[in-house]
Structure formats: C-alpha cells, structure tokens
Write a protein that holds these residues in place. Sequence first.
Motif, PDB file in Angstrom:
ATOM      1  N   HIS A  74       0.861  -1.180   0.000  1.00 53.25           N
ATOM      2  CA  HIS A  74       0.000   0.000   0.000  1.00 53.25           C
ATOM      3  C   HIS A  74       0.901   1.235   0.000  1.00 53.25           C
ATOM      4  O   HIS A  74       1.893   1.291   0.712  1.00 53.25           O
ATOM      5  CB  HIS A  74      -0.906   0.009   1.240  1.00 53.25           C
ATOM      6  CG  HIS A  74      -1.777   1.221   1.301  1.00 53.25           C
ATOM      7  ND1 HIS A  74      -1.504   2.279   2.120  1.00 53.25           N
ATOM      8  CD2 HIS A  74      -2.903   1.532   0.628  1.00 53.25           C
ATOM      9  CE1 HIS A  74      -2.432   3.201   1.958  1.00 53.25           C
ATOM     10  NE2 HIS A  74      -3.293   2.770   1.046  1.00 53.25           N
ATOM     11  N   PHE A  75       0.539   2.222  -0.827  1.00 56.33           N
ATOM     12  CA  PHE A  75       1.316   3.465  -0.854  1.00 56.33           C
ATOM     13  C   PHE A  75       0.419   4.658  -0.584  1.00 56.33           C
ATOM     14  O   PHE A  75      -0.790   4.620  -0.802  1.00 56.33           O
ATOM     15  CB  PHE A  75       2.026   3.655  -2.207  1.00 56.33           C
ATOM     16  CG  PHE A  75       1.086   3.967  -3.350  1.00 56.33           C
ATOM     17  CD1 PHE A  75       0.706   5.271  -3.635  1.00 56.33           C
ATOM     18  CD2 PHE A  75       0.580   2.955  -4.147  1.00 56.33           C
ATOM     19  CE1 PHE A  75      -0.159   5.556  -4.677  1.00 56.33           C
ATOM     20  CE2 PHE A  75      -0.277   3.225  -5.203  1.00 56.33           C
ATOM     21  CZ  PHE A  75      -0.650   4.527  -5.464  1.00 56.33           C
ATOM     22  N   LEU A  76       1.027   5.711  -0.092  1.00 59.06           N
ATOM     23  CA  LEU A  76       0.394   7.011   0.080  1.00 59.06           C
ATOM     24  C   LEU A  76       1.393   8.025  -0.437  1.00 59.06           C
ATOM     25  O   LEU A  76       2.560   8.019  -0.014  1.00 59.06           O
ATOM     26  CB  LEU A  76       0.060   7.278   1.543  1.00 59.06           C
ATOM     27  CG  LEU A  76      -0.622   8.609   1.849  1.00 59.06           C
ATOM     28  CD1 LEU A  76      -1.997   8.669   1.182  1.00 59.06           C
ATOM     29  CD2 LEU A  76      -0.772   8.774   3.345  1.00 59.06           C
ATOM     30  N   LEU A  77       0.974   8.857  -1.390  1.00 60.90           N
ATOM     31  CA  LEU A  77       1.878   9.788  -2.046  1.00 60.90           C
ATOM     32  C   LEU A  77       1.218  11.154  -2.159  1.00 60.90           C
ATOM     33  O   LEU A  77       0.084  11.268  -2.613  1.00 60.90           O
ATOM     34  CB  LEU A  77       2.235   9.271  -3.452  1.00 60.90           C
ATOM     35  CG  LEU A  77       3.105  10.167  -4.314  1.00 60.90           C
ATOM     36  CD1 LEU A  77       4.496  10.336  -3.712  1.00 60.90           C
ATOM     37  CD2 LEU A  77       3.207   9.610  -5.728  1.00 60.90           C
ATOM     38  N   THR A  78       1.939  12.188  -1.725  1.00 63.27           N
ATOM     39  CA  THR A  78       1.486  13.564  -1.886  1.00 63.27           C
ATOM     40  C   THR A  78       2.528  14.306  -2.718  1.00 63.27           C
ATOM     41  O   THR A  78       3.721  14.271  -2.404  1.00 63.27           O
ATOM     42  CB  THR A  78       1.306  14.269  -0.522  1.00 63.27           C
ATOM     43  OG1 THR A  78       0.340  13.556   0.244  1.00 63.27           O
ATOM     44  CG2 THR A  78       0.833  15.704  -0.706  1.00 63.27           C
ATOM     45  N   LEU A  79       2.048  14.958  -3.784  1.00 64.56           N
ATOM     46  CA  LEU A  79       2.905  15.709  -4.701  1.00 64.56           C
ATOM     47  C   LEU A  79       2.454  17.155  -4.768  1.00 64.56           C
ATOM     48  O   LEU A  79       1.262  17.450  -4.618  1.00 64.56           O
ATOM     49  CB  LEU A  79       2.816  15.127  -6.112  1.00 64.56           C
ATOM     50  CG  LEU A  79       3.215  13.677  -6.316  1.00 64.56           C
ATOM     51  CD1 LEU A  79       2.837  13.225  -7.720  1.00 64.56           C
ATOM     52  CD2 LEU A  79       4.698  13.499  -6.068  1.00 64.56           C
ATOM     53  N   GLN A  80       3.418  18.053  -5.015  1.00 57.83           N
ATOM     54  CA  GLN A  80       3.086  19.454  -5.260  1.00 57.83           C
ATOM     55  C   GLN A  80       3.699  19.864  -6.595  1.00 57.83           C
ATOM     56  O   GLN A  80       4.888  19.650  -6.836  1.00 57.83           O
ATOM     57  CB  GLN A  80       3.622  20.366  -4.160  1.00 57.83           C
ATOM     58  CG  GLN A  80       3.236  21.815  -4.362  1.00 57.83           C
ATOM     59  CD  GLN A  80       3.631  22.697  -3.198  1.00 57.83           C
ATOM     60  OE1 GLN A  80       4.287  22.256  -2.264  1.00 57.83           O
ATOM     61  NE2 GLN A  80       3.209  23.943  -3.256  1.00 57.83           N
TER      62      GLN A  80
END
Length: 81
Positions: free
Chosen positions: A20-26
Amino acid sequence: MTTTTNATVPAQQPTAVPHHFLLTLQTGDGRIFTNDGVVQVIPGIHTRMDTLKTVREQVLAQYGVRGQAIVLFFALEPNQL
C-alpha cells in the motif's frame, strides 16, 4: 557400479507482494495531489526508489500533470495487517 543423477530443480519465480502506498505531490504552480493505492512489488528486484518513480508517474498521469512535481510525502508498506 554407482549411478549419479543430476536433477535440475527449476528456479523459483520471484513473487510479487502487494504494498500500500500514500503519495502527496506538489506541482510547480502550487497544486497539491494526494493519492493512495496498492502496487505490486517484487522484493529483491524492485527497490523503494523504483517503486516511488513508478507510483509518481502513475499519479501524475492520473491527474494530467505535465512537468515537474516534488514529493511532499511518500509511504510504502506491505499491504497486510
């Protein structure tokens, strides 16, 4: 007389393990995207960096982002309790 047999044991194929992954990008224009999901990782073949790059590309494509985006947060864990 002794007979020796050399039996060939087929090599085991690496098994993918769901993570499982969680990714936040800007993005460069300030937009922030967070996404999560499950990705198949083959231990010993895929590295954490390989997996991050793959997931990052998928998330950018999903949101139609072209160009650069920085990673604000990334978590990757085996998908099991």
